[in-house]
Scaffold this motif. Structure first.
Motif, PDB file in Angstrom:
ATOM      1  N   GLN A 261       0.819  -1.206   0.000  1.00  0.00           N
ATOM      2  CA  GLN A 261       0.000   0.000   0.000  1.00  0.00           C
ATOM      3  C   GLN A 261       0.858   1.263   0.000  1.00  0.00           C
ATOM      4  OE1 GLN A 261      -2.397  -1.407   3.403  1.00  0.00           O
ATOM      5  NE2 GLN A 261      -4.210  -0.988   2.165  1.00  0.00           N
ATOM      6  N   ALA A 262       1.948   1.255   0.754  1.00  0.00           N
ATOM      7  CA  ALA A 262       2.823   2.429   0.768  1.00  0.00           C
ATOM      8  C   ALA A 262       3.473   2.650  -0.596  1.00  0.00           C
ATOM      9  CB  ALA A 262       3.889   2.272   1.850  1.00  0.00           C
ATOM     10  N   ARG A 263       3.970   1.597  -1.205  1.00  0.00           N
ATOM     11  CA  ARG A 263       4.585   1.732  -2.530  1.00  0.00           C
ATOM     12  C   ARG A 263       3.558   2.210  -3.563  1.00  0.00           C
ATOM     13  NH1 ARG A 263       6.810  -3.734  -1.360  1.00  0.00           N
ATOM     14  NH2 ARG A 263       8.943  -3.522  -0.579  1.00  0.00           N
ATOM     15  N   THR A 264       2.352   1.671  -3.479  1.00  0.00           N
ATOM     16  CA  THR A 264       1.306   2.072  -4.420  1.00  0.00           C
ATOM     17  C   THR A 264       0.912   3.525  -4.200  1.00  0.00           C
ATOM     18  OG1 THR A 264       0.459  -0.200  -4.460  1.00  0.00           O
ATOM     19  CG2 THR A 264      -0.995   1.514  -5.281  1.00  0.00           C
ATOM     20  N   ALA A 265       0.792   3.943  -2.955  1.00  0.00           N
ATOM     21  CA  ALA A 265       0.444   5.333  -2.656  1.00  0.00           C
ATOM     22  C   ALA A 265       1.509   6.292  -3.166  1.00  0.00           C
ATOM     23  CB  ALA A 265       0.244   5.509  -1.147  1.00  0.00           C
ATOM     24  N   GLU A 266       2.759   5.929  -3.000  1.00  0.00           N
ATOM     25  CA  GLU A 266       3.843   6.768  -3.499  1.00  0.00           C
ATOM     26  C   GLU A 266       3.768   6.900  -5.015  1.00  0.00           C
ATOM     27  OE1 GLU A 266       8.223   7.104  -2.093  1.00  0.00           O
ATOM     28  OE2 GLU A 266       8.179   5.423  -3.505  1.00  0.00           O
ATOM     29  N   ALA A 267       3.610   5.778  -5.706  1.00  0.00           N
ATOM     30  CA  ALA A 267       3.538   5.808  -7.167  1.00  0.00           C
ATOM     31  C   ALA A 267       2.313   6.576  -7.644  1.00  0.00           C
ATOM     32  CB  ALA A 267       3.523   4.388  -7.716  1.00  0.00           C
ATOM     33  N   ALA A 268       1.241   6.569  -6.851  1.00  0.00           N
ATOM     34  CA  ALA A 268       0.011   7.247  -7.246  1.00  0.00           C
ATOM     35  C   ALA A 268       0.064   8.754  -7.016  1.00  0.00           C
ATOM     36  CB  ALA A 268      -1.172   6.655  -6.477  1.00  0.00           C
ATOM     37  N   GLY A 269       1.081   9.246  -6.319  1.00  0.00           N
ATOM     38  CA  GLY A 269       1.224  10.680  -6.128  1.00  0.00           C
ATOM     39  C   GLY A 269       0.750  11.222  -4.799  1.00  0.00           C
ATOM     40  N   PHE A 270       0.500  10.343  -3.842  1.00  0.00           N
ATOM     41  CA  PHE A 270       0.128  10.836  -2.514  1.00  0.00           C
ATOM     42  C   PHE A 270       1.319  11.514  -1.849  1.00  0.00           C
ATOM     43  CE2 PHE A 270      -3.300   7.878  -3.215  1.00  0.00           C
ATOM     44  CZ  PHE A 270      -4.374   8.417  -2.516  1.00  0.00           C
ATOM     45  N   HIS A 271       1.033  12.558  -1.101  1.00  0.00           N
ATOM     46  CA  HIS A 271       2.055  13.302  -0.372  1.00  0.00           C
ATOM     47  C   HIS A 271       2.541  12.533   0.845  1.00  0.00           C
ATOM     48  CE1 HIS A 271       2.583  15.858   3.312  1.00  0.00           C
ATOM     49  NE2 HIS A 271       3.400  16.559   2.564  1.00  0.00           N
ATOM     50  N   SER A 272       1.615  11.845   1.527  1.00  0.00           N
ATOM     51  CA  SER A 272       1.970  11.256   2.814  1.00  0.00           C
ATOM     52  C   SER A 272       1.112  10.030   3.112  1.00  0.00           C
ATOM     53  CB  SER A 272       1.823  12.291   3.940  1.00  0.00           C
ATOM     54  OG  SER A 272       0.598  12.994   3.836  1.00  0.00           O
ATOM     55  N   PHE A 273       1.634   9.232   4.036  1.00  0.00           N
ATOM     56  CA  PHE A 273       1.028   7.963   4.438  1.00  0.00           C
ATOM     57  C   PHE A 273       0.957   7.961   5.955  1.00  0.00           C
ATOM     58  CE2 PHE A 273       0.775   3.467   5.307  1.00  0.00           C
ATOM     59  CZ  PHE A 273       0.235   2.862   4.171  1.00  0.00           C
ATOM     60  N   TRP A 274      -0.247   7.731   6.496  1.00  0.00           N
ATOM     61  CA  TRP A 274      -0.485   7.901   7.922  1.00  0.00           C
ATOM     62  C   TRP A 274      -1.008   6.610   8.531  1.00  0.00           C
ATOM     63  CZ3 TRP A 274       0.604  12.843   9.848  1.00  0.00           C
ATOM     64  CH2 TRP A 274       0.832  13.823   8.862  1.00  0.00           C
ATOM     65  N   VAL A 275      -0.534   6.291   9.729  1.00  0.00           N
ATOM     66  CA  VAL A 275      -1.017   5.125  10.467  1.00  0.00           C
ATOM     67  C   VAL A 275      -1.519   5.577  11.829  1.00  0.00           C
ATOM     68  CG1 VAL A 275       0.591   3.587   9.266  1.00  0.00           C
ATOM     69  CG2 VAL A 275       1.247   4.577  11.489  1.00  0.00           C
ATOM     70  N   MET A 276      -2.164   4.661  12.547  1.00  0.00           N
ATOM     71  CA  MET A 276      -2.637   4.981  13.889  1.00  0.00           C
ATOM     72  C   MET A 276      -1.559   4.652  14.915  1.00  0.00           C
ATOM     73  SD  MET A 276      -5.349   1.898  14.644  1.00  0.00           S
ATOM     74  CE  MET A 276      -4.783   0.210  14.932  1.00  0.00           C
ATOM     75  N   ASP A 277      -1.697   5.227  16.090  1.00  0.00           N
ATOM     76  CA  ASP A 277      -0.759   4.958  17.182  1.00  0.00           C
ATOM     77  C   ASP A 277      -1.543   4.431  18.372  1.00  0.00           C
ATOM     78  OD1 ASP A 277       1.696   4.836  18.496  1.00  0.00           O
ATOM     79  OD2 ASP A 277       1.526   6.873  19.280  1.00  0.00           O
ATOM     80  N   HIS A 278      -1.903   3.148  18.292  1.00  0.00           N
ATOM     81  CA  HIS A 278      -2.654   2.496  19.358  1.00  0.00           C
ATOM     82  C   HIS A 278      -2.012   1.158  19.667  1.00  0.00           C
ATOM     83  CE1 HIS A 278      -6.053   5.247  19.705  1.00  0.00           C
ATOM     84  NE2 HIS A 278      -6.110   5.304  18.389  1.00  0.00           N
ATOM     85  N   LEU A 279      -2.170   0.728  20.911  1.00  0.00           N
ATOM     86  CA  LEU A 279      -1.712  -0.594  21.319  1.00  0.00           C
ATOM     87  C   LEU A 279      -2.811  -1.637  21.146  1.00  0.00           C
ATOM     88  CD1 LEU A 279       0.279   0.386  24.525  1.00  0.00           C
ATOM     89  CD2 LEU A 279       1.101   0.144  22.187  1.00  0.00           C
ATOM     90  N   LEU A 280      -4.015  -1.157  20.906  1.00  0.00           N
ATOM     91  CA  LEU A 280      -5.148  -2.004  20.574  1.00  0.00           C
ATOM     92  C   LEU A 280      -6.039  -1.212  19.631  1.00  0.00           C
ATOM     93  CD1 LEU A 280      -7.481  -0.486  22.356  1.00  0.00           C
ATOM     94  CD2 LEU A 280      -6.764  -2.022  24.155  1.00  0.00           C
ATOM     95  N   ALA A 281      -7.010  -1.879  19.068  1.00  0.00           N
ATOM     96  CA  ALA A 281      -7.959  -1.189  18.198  1.00  0.00           C
ATOM     97  C   ALA A 281      -9.129  -0.712  19.042  1.00  0.00           C
ATOM     98  CB  ALA A 281      -8.439  -2.117  17.096  1.00  0.00           C
ATOM     99  N   PRO A 282      -9.259   0.593  19.276  1.00  0.00           N
ATOM    100  CA  PRO A 282     -10.331   1.085  20.146  1.00  0.00           C
ATOM    101  C   PRO A 282     -11.704   0.636  19.654  1.00  0.00           C
ATOM    102  CG  PRO A 282      -8.740   2.826  19.693  1.00  0.00           C
ATOM    103  CD  PRO A 282      -8.397   1.673  18.793  1.00  0.00           C
TER     104      PRO A 282
ATOM    105  N   SER B  67      -9.508   4.403  28.308  1.00  0.00           N
ATOM    106  CA  SER B  67      -9.555   2.975  28.614  1.00  0.00           C
ATOM    107  C   SER B  67      -8.320   2.256  28.104  1.00  0.00           C
ATOM    108  CB  SER B  67     -10.813   2.346  28.013  1.00  0.00           C
ATOM    109  OG  SER B  67     -10.844   2.513  26.597  1.00  0.00           O
ATOM    110  N   GLU B  68      -7.768   2.705  26.989  1.00  0.00           N
ATOM    111  CA  GLU B  68      -6.546   2.098  26.455  1.00  0.00           C
ATOM    112  C   GLU B  68      -5.360   2.413  27.355  1.00  0.00           C
ATOM    113  OE1 GLU B  68      -3.904   2.044  22.325  1.00  0.00           O
ATOM    114  OE2 GLU B  68      -5.299   3.695  22.717  1.00  0.00           O
ATOM    115  N   LEU B  69      -5.259   3.651  27.790  1.00  0.00           N
ATOM    116  CA  LEU B  69      -4.166   4.027  28.683  1.00  0.00           C
ATOM    117  C   LEU B  69      -4.214   3.202  29.962  1.00  0.00           C
ATOM    118  CD1 LEU B  69      -4.354   7.920  28.249  1.00  0.00           C
ATOM    119  CD2 LEU B  69      -2.644   6.374  27.271  1.00  0.00           C
ATOM    120  N   THR B  70      -5.397   3.062  30.527  1.00  0.00           N
ATOM    121  CA  THR B  70      -5.551   2.289  31.759  1.00  0.00           C
ATOM    122  C   THR B  70      -5.231   0.815  31.541  1.00  0.00           C
ATOM    123  OG1 THR B  70      -7.243   3.825  32.561  1.00  0.00           O
ATOM    124  CG2 THR B  70      -7.168   1.642  33.574  1.00  0.00           C
ATOM    125  N   ALA B  71      -5.692   0.267  30.413  1.00  0.00           N
ATOM    126  CA  ALA B  71      -5.488  -1.159  30.135  1.00  0.00           C
ATOM    127  C   ALA B  71      -4.013  -1.524  30.094  1.00  0.00           C
ATOM    128  CB  ALA B  71      -6.164  -1.542  28.820  1.00  0.00           C
TER     129      ALA B  71
END
Length: 304
Positions: free
Chosen positions: A31-52, A119-123
């Motif tokens: 997905q990152a390689r495809t996004a780069e080739a497609a002309g996207f400026h940036s690629f973003w991910v989440m920063d979680h230890l679980l999926a809220p 709840s994630e911080l506490t967990a």
């Protein structure tokens, strides 16, 4: 590898947000390689230890993943939408950010927030404190990051953090790593944006208040988050709209943008007229290669 140049004026840049949930590293690399080739400026991910809000599932650690993605690309910029400041001491975060900037050749966009999922911080054993305390702590974190990035020795005596004789070396490649602060709170978030941010990332649920909040952002440029459904075939329109509504509820993501490439161009032109300079999109199909390529071929060039 060199940093991509930011352009101003009426140009709209596009980032793609692909949460690393229920996926694997090879898929994210594609997905990152495809996004780069497609002309996207940036690629973003989440920063979680679980999926809220979701049952237990594979959730890749964000900084390690971004490092792998940076090594597989050359121009795409990377960041968190947004990073959870309470997870890391600011001195460690600064070291991680500078190291990533070195590895990527200056392609880090540093997204930060004060941690909204108590709840994630506490967990995971992080003391959440109050919302105001987390906001104040993020303010100190941003001060410490600036001091660390200079490479000079410094002391810091704050309410939440105390450092003595600290320094950050190596320095980042970029003269200043762009700081993105996400949120839409008038009392706790927007003052931090005005004081510290290069970018205010307006969360989807606050987009209807963008004109009200924008004057509070100081000199920060505006980015915003969008739930997007790209209609490849007219007969699939209803199914795409239903999938967007199910996967990205309007209560969290704001009004979705659903349409053909031509229709999406007009919708994003309207967002540009509101002052948005970076549109971060999350697709209903999780960003398949077909969608990334078509969006890159038919939407991005029309707003460049």
């Amino acid at each position: 590898m060199t940093a991509q140049t930011h352009r101003s004026g009426s140009v709209v840049r596009f980032g793609v947000f692909i949460p690393q949930l229920k996926t694997d590293v090879p898929t994210m690399l594609e997905q990152a390689r495809t996004a780069e080739a497609a002309g996207f400026h940036s690629f973003w991910v989440m920063d979680h230890l679980l999926a809220p809000g979701a049952p237990p599932s594979d959730t890749l650690e964000s900084w390690t993943l971004l490092t792998a993605l940076a090594g597989a690309t050359t121009t795409l910029r990377f960041g968190h939408l947004v990073g959870c400041a309470p997870f890391r001491h600011p001195s460690l975060l600064a070291k991680m950010a500078a190291t990533f900037d070195q590895i990527s050749g200056g392609r880090l966009e540093l997204g930060l927030g004060w941690g909204s999922v108590e709840s994630e911080l506490t967990a995971f054993g992080f003391e959440p404190g109050s919302r105001r305390q987390r906001s104040e702590s993020l303010g100190e974190t941003l001060q410490i990051l600036n001091l660390m990035f200079t490479g000079d020795t410094f002391d810091f005596d704050g309410r939440y953090f105390q450092l003595q004789g600290a320094y950050g070396l190596p320095r980042p490649v970029q003269p200043r790593i762009p700081v993105h602060i996400g949120g839409g709170g008038r009392q706790l978030t927007m003052p931090l944006v005005a004081a510290h941010a290069d970018w205010w990332n307006c969360i989807g649920s606050a987009r209807d208040r963008l004109e009200e909040l924008a004057p509070m952002r100081g000199s920060a440029r505006i980015s915003a988050q969008y739930a997007v459904g790209l209609v490849h075939r007219e007969e699939d329109r209803d199914a795409v709209a239903d999938r967007v509504a199910r996967r990205m509820p309007e209560s969290a993501w704001g009004r979705p943008l659903v349409g053909t490439p031509d229709e999406l161009v007009e919708l994003f032109r309207a967002e540009r007229s509101r002052g948005v300079a970076l549109c971060v999109v999350r697709f209903d199909d999780f960003g398949t290669p077909e969608t990334l390529r078509r969006f890159g071929a038919e939407v991005i060039p029309a707003l460049d």
